[in-house]
Design a protein around this motif. Structure first.
Motif, PDB file in Angstrom:
ATOM      1  N   TYR A 221      -0.008   7.936 -18.408  1.00 42.83           N
ATOM      2  CA  TYR A 221      -0.099   7.406 -17.048  1.00 42.83           C
ATOM      3  C   TYR A 221       1.222   7.490 -16.271  1.00 42.83           C
ATOM      4  O   TYR A 221       1.280   7.051 -15.128  1.00 42.83           O
ATOM      5  CB  TYR A 221      -0.559   5.938 -17.091  1.00 42.83           C
ATOM      6  CG  TYR A 221      -1.746   5.749 -17.999  1.00 42.83           C
ATOM      7  CD1 TYR A 221      -2.981   6.295 -17.673  1.00 42.83           C
ATOM      8  CD2 TYR A 221      -1.621   5.070 -19.205  1.00 42.83           C
ATOM      9  CE1 TYR A 221      -4.065   6.148 -18.524  1.00 42.83           C
ATOM     10  CE2 TYR A 221      -2.700   4.917 -20.052  1.00 42.83           C
ATOM     11  CZ  TYR A 221      -3.923   5.461 -19.712  1.00 42.83           C
ATOM     12  OH  TYR A 221      -4.995   5.319 -20.544  1.00 42.83           O
TER      13      TYR A 221
ATOM     14  N   GLN B 179       3.409  14.688 -16.857  1.00 43.63           N
ATOM     15  CA  GLN B 179       2.089  15.312 -16.888  1.00 43.63           C
ATOM     16  C   GLN B 179       2.186  16.825 -17.114  1.00 43.63           C
ATOM     17  O   GLN B 179       1.405  17.391 -17.883  1.00 43.63           O
ATOM     18  CB  GLN B 179       1.307  14.963 -15.617  1.00 43.63           C
ATOM     19  CG  GLN B 179       1.048  13.462 -15.482  1.00 43.63           C
ATOM     20  CD  GLN B 179       0.479  12.836 -16.741  1.00 43.63           C
ATOM     21  OE1 GLN B 179      -0.540  13.283 -17.251  1.00 43.63           O
ATOM     22  NE2 GLN B 179       1.132  11.798 -17.245  1.00 43.63           N
TER      23      GLN B 179
ATOM     24  N   LYS C  54       0.807  -1.224   0.000  1.00 41.99           N
ATOM     25  CA  LYS C  54       0.000   0.000   0.000  1.00 41.99           C
ATOM     26  C   LYS C  54       0.841   1.276   0.000  1.00 41.99           C
ATOM     27  O   LYS C  54       0.362   2.339  -0.370  1.00 41.99           O
ATOM     28  CB  LYS C  54      -0.938  -0.007   1.193  1.00 41.99           C
ATOM     29  CG  LYS C  54      -1.954  -1.122   1.138  1.00 41.99           C
ATOM     30  CD  LYS C  54      -2.990  -0.979   2.213  1.00 41.99           C
ATOM     31  CE  LYS C  54      -3.987  -2.084   2.289  1.00 41.99           C
ATOM     32  NZ  LYS C  54      -4.307  -2.852   1.158  1.00 41.99           N
TER      33      LYS C  54
ATOM     34  N   ASP D 222       4.237   9.496 -14.378  1.00 43.47           N
ATOM     35  CA  ASP D 222       4.476  10.755 -13.675  1.00 43.47           C
ATOM     36  C   ASP D 222       5.854  11.321 -13.996  1.00 43.47           C
ATOM     37  O   ASP D 222       5.991  12.503 -14.295  1.00 43.47           O
ATOM     38  CB  ASP D 222       4.313  10.546 -12.163  1.00 43.47           C
ATOM     39  CG  ASP D 222       2.888  10.142 -11.829  1.00 43.47           C
ATOM     40  OD1 ASP D 222       1.994  10.998 -11.959  1.00 43.47           O
ATOM     41  OD2 ASP D 222       2.656   8.972 -11.471  1.00 43.47           O
TER      42      ASP D 222
ATOM     43  N   LYS E  52      -3.243   3.200 -12.012  1.00 41.81           N
ATOM     44  CA  LYS E  52      -3.836   4.524 -11.749  1.00 41.81           C
ATOM     45  C   LYS E  52      -5.318   4.413 -11.390  1.00 41.81           C
ATOM     46  O   LYS E  52      -5.813   5.188 -10.574  1.00 41.81           O
ATOM     47  CB  LYS E  52      -3.652   5.449 -12.966  1.00 41.81           C
ATOM     48  CG  LYS E  52      -2.216   5.866 -13.196  1.00 41.81           C
ATOM     49  CD  LYS E  52      -1.692   6.714 -12.056  1.00 41.81           C
ATOM     50  CE  LYS E  52      -0.343   7.292 -12.384  1.00 41.81           C
ATOM     51  NZ  LYS E  52       0.178   8.164 -11.325  1.00 41.81           N
ATOM     52  N   GLN E  53      -6.020   3.448 -11.980  1.00 44.91           N
ATOM     53  CA  GLN E  53      -7.436   3.269 -11.677  1.00 44.91           C
ATOM     54  C   GLN E  53      -7.663   2.733 -10.273  1.00 44.91           C
ATOM     55  O   GLN E  53      -8.667   3.032  -9.644  1.00 44.91           O
ATOM     56  CB  GLN E  53      -8.083   2.318 -12.695  1.00 44.91           C
ATOM     57  CG  GLN E  53      -8.231   2.917 -14.062  1.00 44.91           C
ATOM     58  CD  GLN E  53      -9.154   4.107 -14.060  1.00 44.91           C
ATOM     59  OE1 GLN E  53     -10.304   4.019 -13.649  1.00 44.91           O
ATOM     60  NE2 GLN E  53      -8.665   5.248 -14.510  1.00 44.91           N
ATOM     61  N   ARG E  54      -6.696   1.954  -9.764  1.00 51.52           N
ATOM     62  CA  ARG E  54      -6.892   1.256  -8.492  1.00 51.52           C
ATOM     63  C   ARG E  54      -6.100   1.845  -7.332  1.00 51.52           C
ATOM     64  O   ARG E  54      -6.191   1.343  -6.212  1.00 51.52           O
ATOM     65  CB  ARG E  54      -6.505  -0.218  -8.655  1.00 51.52           C
ATOM     66  CG  ARG E  54      -7.177  -0.944  -9.799  1.00 51.52           C
ATOM     67  CD  ARG E  54      -8.347  -1.801  -9.440  1.00 51.52           C
ATOM     68  NE  ARG E  54      -8.208  -2.656  -8.314  1.00 51.52           N
ATOM     69  CZ  ARG E  54      -7.896  -3.940  -8.347  1.00 51.52           C
ATOM     70  NH1 ARG E  54      -7.631  -4.530  -9.502  1.00 51.52           N
ATOM     71  NH2 ARG E  54      -7.852  -4.638  -7.243  1.00 51.52           N
ATOM     72  N   SER E  55      -5.296   2.888  -7.582  1.00 50.74           N
ATOM     73  CA  SER E  55      -4.452   3.418  -6.508  1.00 50.74           C
ATOM     74  C   SER E  55      -4.059   4.868  -6.799  1.00 50.74           C
ATOM     75  O   SER E  55      -4.344   5.388  -7.873  1.00 50.74           O
ATOM     76  CB  SER E  55      -3.178   2.571  -6.363  1.00 50.74           C
ATOM     77  OG  SER E  55      -2.288   2.831  -7.431  1.00 50.74           O
ATOM     78  N   ARG E  56      -3.365   5.445  -5.836  1.00 45.21           N
ATOM     79  CA  ARG E  56      -2.813   6.796  -6.000  1.00 45.21           C
ATOM     80  C   ARG E  56      -1.297   6.754  -6.188  1.00 45.21           C
ATOM     81  O   ARG E  56      -0.612   7.737  -5.971  1.00 45.21           O
ATOM     82  CB  ARG E  56      -3.144   7.646  -4.773  1.00 45.21           C
ATOM     83  CG  ARG E  56      -4.599   7.910  -4.625  1.00 45.21           C
ATOM     84  CD  ARG E  56      -4.865   8.676  -3.342  1.00 45.21           C
ATOM     85  NE  ARG E  56      -6.167   9.265  -3.420  1.00 45.21           N
ATOM     86  CZ  ARG E  56      -6.434  10.525  -3.125  1.00 45.21           C
ATOM     87  NH1 ARG E  56      -5.497  11.315  -2.686  1.00 45.21           N
ATOM     88  NH2 ARG E  56      -7.661  10.989  -3.244  1.00 45.21           N
ATOM     89  N   LYS E  57      -0.778   5.630  -6.572  1.00 50.54           N
ATOM     90  CA  LYS E  57       0.670   5.454  -6.716  1.00 50.54           C
ATOM     91  C   LYS E  57       1.193   6.294  -7.880  1.00 50.54           C
ATOM     92  O   LYS E  57       0.546   6.388  -8.916  1.00 50.54           O
ATOM     93  CB  LYS E  57       0.997   3.981  -6.962  1.00 50.54           C
ATOM     94  CG  LYS E  57       0.630   3.095  -5.778  1.00 50.54           C
ATOM     95  CD  LYS E  57       0.886   1.645  -6.084  1.00 50.54           C
ATOM     96  CE  LYS E  57       0.480   0.746  -4.935  1.00 50.54           C
ATOM     97  NZ  LYS E  57       1.247   0.942  -3.721  1.00 50.54           N
ATOM     98  N   ASN E  58       2.384   6.879  -7.666  1.00 46.25           N
ATOM     99  CA  ASN E  58       3.001   7.533  -8.811  1.00 46.25           C
ATOM    100  C   ASN E  58       3.859   6.509  -9.537  1.00 46.25           C
ATOM    101  O   ASN E  58       4.291   5.515  -8.964  1.00 46.25           O
ATOM    102  CB  ASN E  58       3.715   8.830  -8.449  1.00 46.25           C
ATOM    103  CG  ASN E  58       5.085   8.653  -7.848  1.00 46.25           C
ATOM    104  OD1 ASN E  58       5.782   7.680  -8.079  1.00 46.25           O
ATOM    105  ND2 ASN E  58       5.491   9.623  -7.061  1.00 46.25           N
TER     106      ASN E  58
ATOM    107  N   ASP F 270       5.450   3.238  -4.210  1.00 45.66           N
ATOM    108  CA  ASP F 270       5.108   3.698  -5.542  1.00 45.66           C
ATOM    109  C   ASP F 270       5.689   2.710  -6.548  1.00 45.66           C
ATOM    110  O   ASP F 270       6.178   1.651  -6.161  1.00 45.66           O
ATOM    111  CB  ASP F 270       5.625   5.122  -5.750  1.00 45.66           C
ATOM    112  CG  ASP F 270       4.788   6.142  -4.980  1.00 45.66           C
ATOM    113  OD1 ASP F 270       3.548   6.058  -5.023  1.00 45.66           O
ATOM    114  OD2 ASP F 270       5.378   7.028  -4.329  1.00 45.66           O
TER     115      ASP F 270
END
Length: 175
Positions: A117, A149, A61, A119, A87-93, A64
């Motif tokens: 997708y 991005q 969890k 960073d 990206k859909q399932r987490s906030r991980k960079n 990254d």
């Protein structure tokens, strides 16, 4: 399916903080002095499904993600699918290492899709004559840390500025 050499959990060498590094098999660049020449041959990897890799990534969890290799851009469709799922399932960079330049990736629709997708992109071939061990997260001075991005929004290459001591600004401002 992706051809993967290894998945290394809780590494700190391939980007800031703890990371799950996914090492892709296959690289067309063959840079002299490469630290991972066994990664050049895509057949040396183990075939893994996107879901199988995703489960390993999501299991930690706090870490990254880094795509490395080999060259993940050598398998752009699979890595784009994986990055999208992360990206859909987490906030991980997500950081990605490649021997290609950012500008060249934008010219190839399959490779450019992956950039949506990512960073931070560490771009450019490793050049032994420009090797510099004082640089953070790259091997030679021609390689760049790109804020993907911000670059896509600005329609120009924006350098990512890594601060090895993120608390120094806070401490200095509150003294």
């Amino acid at each position: 399916m992706l051809s993967i050499l290894d998945i290394l959990e809780d590494t700190t060498a391939d980007g800031p903080g703890f990371r799950t590094a996914i090492y892709a098999a296959g690289c067309p660049n063959g840079c002299p002095g490469c630290h991972n020449p066994e990664s050049w041959d895509i057949s040396r990897g183990r075939r893994m499904s996107i879901d199988e890799i995703l489960q390993k990534v999501l299991a930690d969890k706090f870490a990254d993600v880094t795509f490395s290799g080999g060259d993940p851009i050598f398998q752009p469709e699979g890595f784009a699918e994986l990055a999208y799922a992360i990206k859909q399932r987490s906030r991980k960079n997500i950081w990605c290492y490649t021997g290609y330049t950012f500008e060249n990736l934008l010219r190839n629709p399959l490779q450019a899709k992956l950039l949506q997708y990512i960073d931070v992109l560490v771009d450019g071939r490793f050049k032994k004559e420009l090797q510099d061990e004082t640089l953070y997260f790259r091997g030679s001075s021609n390689q760049r840390l790109i804020d993907v991005q911000a670059s896509l929004k600005a329609n120009k290459t924006v350098t990512y500025r890594y601060n090895p001591n993120p608390f120094s600004t806070f401490v200095a401002a509150n003294l």
